[in-house]
Design an enzyme around this catalytic site. Structure first.
Site, PDB file in Angstrom:
ATOM      1  N   GLY A  58      -6.277  43.068 -12.368  1.00 39.73           N
ATOM      2  CA  GLY A  58      -5.738  41.850 -11.750  1.00 39.73           C
ATOM      3  C   GLY A  58      -4.691  42.257 -10.731  1.00 39.73           C
ATOM      4  CD  GLU A 105      -7.279  39.397  -7.876  1.00 42.87           C
ATOM      5  OE1 GLU A 105      -6.290  39.869  -8.445  1.00 42.87           O
ATOM      6  OE2 GLU A 105      -7.679  38.228  -8.077  1.00 42.87           O
ATOM      7  CB  ALA A 130     -10.725  43.472 -15.190  1.00 46.94           C
ATOM      8  CG  ASP A 147      -3.512  34.664 -13.870  1.00 49.97           C
ATOM      9  OD1 ASP A 147      -2.590  34.717 -13.030  1.00 49.97           O
ATOM     10  OD2 ASP A 147      -4.712  34.813 -13.575  1.00 49.97           O
ATOM     11  CB  SER A 178       3.020  43.780  -8.023  1.00 49.89           C
ATOM     12  OG  SER A 178       3.819  42.947  -8.835  1.00 49.89           O
TER      13      SER A 178
HETATM   14  N1  SAM Z   1      -0.721  42.129 -10.615  1.00 44.15           N
HETATM   15  C1  SAM Z   1      -0.490  41.356  -9.425  1.00 44.15           C
HETATM   16  C2  SAM Z   1       0.980  41.271  -9.109  1.00 44.15           C
HETATM   17  O1  SAM Z   1       1.783  41.699  -9.955  1.00 44.15           O
HETATM   18  O2  SAM Z   1       1.318  40.804  -8.006  1.00 44.15           O
HETATM   19  C3  SAM Z   1      -1.088  39.948  -9.524  1.00 44.15           C
HETATM   20  C4  SAM Z   1      -0.536  39.057 -10.584  1.00 44.15           C
HETATM   21  S1  SAM Z   1      -1.339  37.451 -10.623  1.00 44.15           S
HETATM   22  C5  SAM Z   1      -0.266  36.472 -11.510  1.00 44.15           C
HETATM   23  C6  SAM Z   1      -2.698  37.777 -11.733  1.00 44.15           C
HETATM   24  C7  SAM Z   1      -3.918  38.282 -10.986  1.00 44.15           C
HETATM   25  O3  SAM Z   1      -4.945  38.639 -11.925  1.00 44.15           O
HETATM   26  C8  SAM Z   1      -4.514  37.218 -10.082  1.00 44.15           C
HETATM   27  O4  SAM Z   1      -4.633  37.739  -8.769  1.00 44.15           O
HETATM   28  C9  SAM Z   1      -5.863  36.913 -10.707  1.00 44.15           C
HETATM   29  O5  SAM Z   1      -6.826  36.515  -9.767  1.00 44.15           O
HETATM   30  C10 SAM Z   1      -6.196  38.226 -11.391  1.00 44.15           C
HETATM   31  N2  SAM Z   1      -7.131  38.116 -12.521  1.00 44.15           N
HETATM   32  C11 SAM Z   1      -7.072  37.213 -13.523  1.00 44.15           C
HETATM   33  N3  SAM Z   1      -8.084  37.390 -14.397  1.00 44.15           N
HETATM   34  C12 SAM Z   1      -8.792  38.458 -13.926  1.00 44.15           C
HETATM   35  C13 SAM Z   1      -9.953  39.128 -14.386  1.00 44.15           C
HETATM   36  N4  SAM Z   1     -10.589  38.730 -15.501  1.00 44.15           N
HETATM   37  N5  SAM Z   1     -10.423  40.173 -13.680  1.00 44.15           N
HETATM   38  C14 SAM Z   1      -9.793  40.566 -12.538  1.00 44.15           C
HETATM   39  N6  SAM Z   1      -8.688  39.964 -12.055  1.00 44.15           N
HETATM   40  C15 SAM Z   1      -8.185  38.932 -12.741  1.00 44.15           C
END
Ligand code: SAM
Length: 233
Positions: free
Chosen positions: A58, A81, A115, A137, A212
């Site tokens: 993610g 992602e 993922a 999330d 990040s």
């Molecule tokens: N890690 C990054 C940061 O610290 O800026 C992003 C944090 S954001 C709150 C969570 C990210 O996880 C989002 O971009 C979301 O689209 C991604 N995400 C959520 N579930 C996922 C999954 N099953 N597989 C891949 N990415 C996922």
């Protein structure tokens, strides 16, 4: 983006997307049937097969991935992602960074994937030495807890792709989610938490807070950070 047209980094405002993508829904993803099937040279120009060691799960807009690329020039890191525009942004960002800095950033790449579903399609048993879950999330509502990326079933999968001694890094600004991740990891027989001293000594720890995009936002808003690092035993 045309290769010859890269004069600057991509602008995030052209890649905005709503915050959540349902990780349980059946999106149309292409994925290899097994890790041996995947041609890694499509992502990293100089890679030998299955050499990726770090996974940023993610990865969002990829700020931490870029930090990893600079900190560990000899290690390959993959950002995973699920959101299409966000992953497009990271791919364009890496393409631009490679063009603007010849010889650098060949060790980082991003794929759009879920993922929670396809990790073992990309990684062999014990392939990874580090996995990152930065500001995942929170899925606050109880009915959505099944969407949380740390849960018992997935931890067994993470233990499978991690080598012994490999590390899982978690950080969040949501205390309830932190407690959830810690209790699940502590309850799993294949993970043990690093001591406070070990956590402090890890050179990656200071980078978790704001490398990040999400971390930088928390720092700007003067929010809390909760860090926990676990070792694959
Ligand atoms: N890690 C990054 C940061 O610290 O800026 C992003 C944090 S954001 C709150 C969570 C990210 O996880 C989002 O971009 C979301 O689209 C991604 N995400 C959520 N579930 C996922 C999954 N099953 N597989 C891949 N990415 C996922």
């Amino acid at each position: 983006m045309e290769e010859g047209a890269i004069l600057s980094l991509p602008q995030k405002r052209y890649y905005r997307q709503r915050a959540h993508s349902n990780p349980i829904a059946d999106h149309c993803f292409e994925y290899p049937s097994c890790p041996e099937e995947f041609d890694w040279t499509t992502l990293y120009p100089d890679i030998k097969s299955n050499a990726v060691e770090f996974a940023d799960i993610g990865c969002g807009y990829g700020g931490f991935l870029v930090t990893l690329g600079k900190m560990f020039p000899d290690k390959y890191a993959l950002g995973m992602e699920i959101r299409v525009k966000v992953s497009d942004y990271v791919m364009d960002r890496i393409k631009a960074l490679r063009t603007l800095n010849p010889g650098s950033y060949g060790n980082i790449a991003c794929i759009r994937t879920n993922a929670m579903k396809y990790l073992p399609n990309y990684f062999k048993k014990a392939q990874l030495s580090k996995m990152f879950f930065l500001y995942p999330d929170p899925h606050f509502k109880k009915a959505k807890h099944k969407w949380r990326i740390i849960n018992n079933a997935l931890l067994s999968e993470y233990a499978y792709v991690l080598r012994k001694g490999g590390l899982v890094y978690t950080i969040t600004d949501v205390e309830d989610l932190h407690k959830w991740m810690v209790s699940h990891l502590e309850g799993h027989p294949l993970f043990e938490r690093l001591t406070e001293e070990e956590t402090k000594l890890d050179p990656i720890t200071p980078k978790l807070y704001q490398s990040s995009e999400e971390g930088a936002k928390v720092v700007r808003n003067k929010g809390d950070h909760f860090v926990a690092i676990f070792r694959r035993v």
